[in-house]
Design an enzyme around this catalytic site. Structure first.
Site, short mmCIF file in Angstrom:
data_model
loop_
_atom_site.label_atom_id
_atom_site.label_comp_id
_atom_site.label_asym_id
_atom_site.label_seq_id
_atom_site.Cartn_x
_atom_site.Cartn_y
_atom_site.Cartn_z
CG HIS A 267 78.08 57.52 77.47
ND1 HIS A 267 76.96 58.24 77.14
CD2 HIS A 267 79.11 58.22 76.97
CE1 HIS A 267 77.31 59.31 76.47
NE2 HIS A 267 78.62 59.33 76.34
CD GLU A 268 83.16 57.83 77.74
OE1 GLU A 268 83.89 57.76 76.73
OE2 GLU A 268 82.45 58.83 77.99
CG HIS B 84 81.44 57.47 72.90
ND1 HIS B 84 80.69 58.11 71.95
CD2 HIS B 84 81.18 58.11 74.08
CE1 HIS B 84 80.00 59.09 72.55
NE2 HIS B 84 80.27 59.11 73.84
CG ASP C 177 78.96 62.31 73.57
OD1 ASP C 177 80.17 62.31 73.32
OD2 ASP C 177 78.43 61.57 74.41
ZN ZN Z 1 79.88 60.51 75.26
#
Ligand code: ZN
Length: 358
Positions: A54-55, A58, A163
């Protein structure tokens, strides 16, 4: 002591584990061993593997927009990508924020396809909150669920700095401008944080921690918005001190302590033949017992990888960078020469004075 430990680098981004995260993993591993339930450890590892994905999502989108990522740190409540600066364009904030949950949903969809191909696979998805592990199929189902939950939790709670809150702020900012959007999004986030706290007290302790993180994060967003408005257009060269006190690498710590006493700055560039070779701070000195100050030299304890800035950099970006890296002052370098030094205090005081005069 450092608060986090670097475990490796991926796509040029250092990944660090926060000390609390390491303690949590050790604790959970011990509990799993004692209770004979290794599945608990598997759940947590899978969860944090998914958090890293997930990171990265980003971070990679941010990097594709020329925003440098300092590092990714894993905390017990999740991951944080430390970006060098926040995107100014709401479209960029939207893209970067949605990329994390977006990748989770993409992985969930792909995993679902595989599960559906396995006979009896999709029937294992429900009941949704049944996480028992018996087979490889269960592990796939778990990975699917973790991605759905992580994506949904991050995207559908519209609370800055999560988010969902960033997406909301970006969408609002396209209509009413960044500052008004931050006001609304941060206000909503604080309200949600209070509700999470009340709910968490009765039902889920994890939510208590998250509510605290959201409340503090939303307040910081407001504060940084105010500071960036105040510092708009102010460059490093406007606030730096050009009178730089240098030290040399062969100076003893004893002599260095005299310099600190005389000038009362907390950090000094170390110069050799006109160029910067390191920086030494009060903290570096304090780590060494006083009895050894005569024998140990500045060159032995200084930090060699020095973060520098240019006189033309925006003060707000430099302030953000220093806060992210946890450093108090940075040398200002132009054409290889140190032309000044700028501290966090220099920038914050400038903002404070500007606030008074507004
Ligand atoms: Zn996030």
């Amino acid at each position: 002591m450092k608060e986090s430990v670097k475990i490796g680098t991926l796509f040029g981004i250092p990944i660090e584990l926060h000390i609390l995260f390491i303690l949590l993993m050790v604790f959970v591993f011990a509990i799993s061993l004692i209770s004979g339930r290794l599945d608990i450890f598997v759940y947590l590892s899978l969860l944090f593997f998914t958090v890293v994905l997930h990171e990265f999502s980003h971070s990679l989108v941010a990097m594709s927009r020329n925003i440098k990522i300092e590092k990714i740190t894993l905390f017990p409540i999740g991951g944080v990508s430390a970006m060098e600066k926040m995107p100014e364009d709401p479209k960029e904030e939207f893209m970067i924020s949605i990329a994390g949950p977006g990748l989770n949903f993409l992985f969930a969809a792909l995993t679902y396809l595989i599960i559906a191909l396995i006979p009896g696979g999709s029937s294992r998805i429900f009941p949704f909150f049944d996480f028992r592990l018996f087979s490889f199929l269960d592990l796939l189902v778990l990975f699917f669920k973790v991605n759905v939950l992580l994506g949904a939790f991050n995207l559908f709670i519209p609370a800055l700095p999560m988010d969902g809150g960033r997406v909301l702020r970006a969408l609002l900012a396209m209509k009413i401008g960044f500052n008004a959007a931050t006001d609304i999004a941060a206000g909503l986030a604080k309200l949600i944080a209070i509700m999470m706290f009340l709910f968490g007290m009765f039902f889920n302790w994890w939510l208590l921690v998250i509510s605290f993180f959201v409340y503090v994060g939303a307040s910081q967003e407001l504060e940084s918005m105010e500071i960036s408005a105040l510092l708009k257009g102010i460059k490093v060269k406007d606030v730096m001190s050009s009178k730089v006190i240098y030290v040399s690498e062969d100076m003893s710590l004893e002599e260095f302590s005299d310099i600190i006493l005389e000038h009362r700055h907390m950090g000094y560039p170390v110069i050799k033949d006109g160029s910067l070779i390191g920086i030494i701070t009060f903290t570096d000195l304090a780590r060494i017992p006083k009895t050894k100050w005569r024998e140990i030299k500045v060159g032995d304890v200084m930090s060699k990888d020095v973060v520098t800035v240019s006189p033309e950099d925006n003060t707000i970006d430099v302030l953000t960078k220093m806060m992210k890296l946890g450093i108090g002052r940075v040398p200002v370098v132009k054409d290889g020469q140190v032309v000044g030094i700028v501290s966090r205090t220099d920038i914050v005081r400038t903002a404070q004075v500007l606030k008074l005069r507004r």
